[in-house]
Design an enzyme around this catalytic site. Sequence first.
Site, short mmCIF file in Angstrom:
data_model
loop_
_atom_site.label_atom_id
_atom_site.label_comp_id
_atom_site.label_asym_id
_atom_site.label_seq_id
_atom_site.Cartn_x
_atom_site.Cartn_y
_atom_site.Cartn_z
CB CYS A 195 -45.60 -5.61 -0.97
SG CYS A 195 -46.61 -5.97 -2.44
CG HIS A 247 -51.34 -4.78 -2.62
ND1 HIS A 247 -50.05 -4.97 -2.19
CD2 HIS A 247 -52.10 -5.65 -1.91
CE1 HIS A 247 -50.02 -5.91 -1.25
NE2 HIS A 247 -51.25 -6.35 -1.07
CB CYS A 287 -46.64 -2.92 -5.27
SG CYS A 287 -48.32 -3.44 -4.84
CD GLU A 338 -48.76 -0.03 -3.52
OE1 GLU A 338 -49.87 -0.54 -3.27
OE2 GLU A 338 -47.76 -0.20 -2.80
#
Lengths: 143, 143
Positions: free
Chosen positions: B83, B53, B86, B55
């Site tokens: 999410c 991801h 993260c 992040e």
Amino acid sequence: MFTDEYFMKMAYQEATYVLEKDEVPVGCIVVHQNRIIARGYNLTETLNDVTAHAEMQAITAAAQSLGGKYLIDCTLYVTLEPCVMCAGALAWAQISKVVFGARDVHRGYQSKGLALHPKTEVIGGIMEEACSALIKDFFKSKR
Amino acid sequence: MFTDEYFMKMAYQEATYVLEKDEVPVGCIVVHQNRIIARGYNLTETLNDVTAHAEMQAITAAAQSLGGKYLIDCTLYVTLEPCVMCAGALAWAQISKVVFGARDVHRGYQSKGLALHPKTEVIGGIMEEACSALIKDFFKSKR
């Protein structure tokens, strides 16, 4: 022969590798069809990276080994109950089974009321005493 | 000049880079003392890795830039509400501030009842419409 205890011993061995590195000793392996396809241990201090948990590294390595990001028919064995971050990653990976050793009542995902993917079977407490002692001894030595 | 909108536009630009790659378009940056020290965009499909991801990559890069794993005095700007994975990573990093664009009512950490680190200020809904449209348009194009 290929019991959960059998594979947890290997995750435990991974954890022992970082005892000398001043890392919280957590180790894991990912097994697919009774074959180890990934290994990992906690390297957050060594790599200066909070994302370098044993599970995160093993999830990435297992996906590379399989050639796909979903860890179907895979079991992750880890010596400590996964944290929120790792639980989130395991959920995205839709891994089939997670087996952990020691419970983490403060930082574990279960204490936050989280669940993994509905398809994921979870078994906790395998080699619980040994896995827990490993971490307790580490923190005791730091005091 | 250095408003949350100003930096969110840069996170938005990161997101647009992956539109051609068939990735869910999410982008982020990490800012320290008004300087961008890390950038990231979602690469889960390209890298075959659920942990890739925006992040996660930016947290790792920011820590390398700072030379330490705690993102003190740092702000992460991300186009979509983080999410669970993260959010867990951001909590470990003890980041000072998180600003997100679109809300994620199904996968966002807030919908799971999670909180970031007590030290972390959170602001949601900056450039919400544009960030949300980016993702909605992507999924519409996939149908």
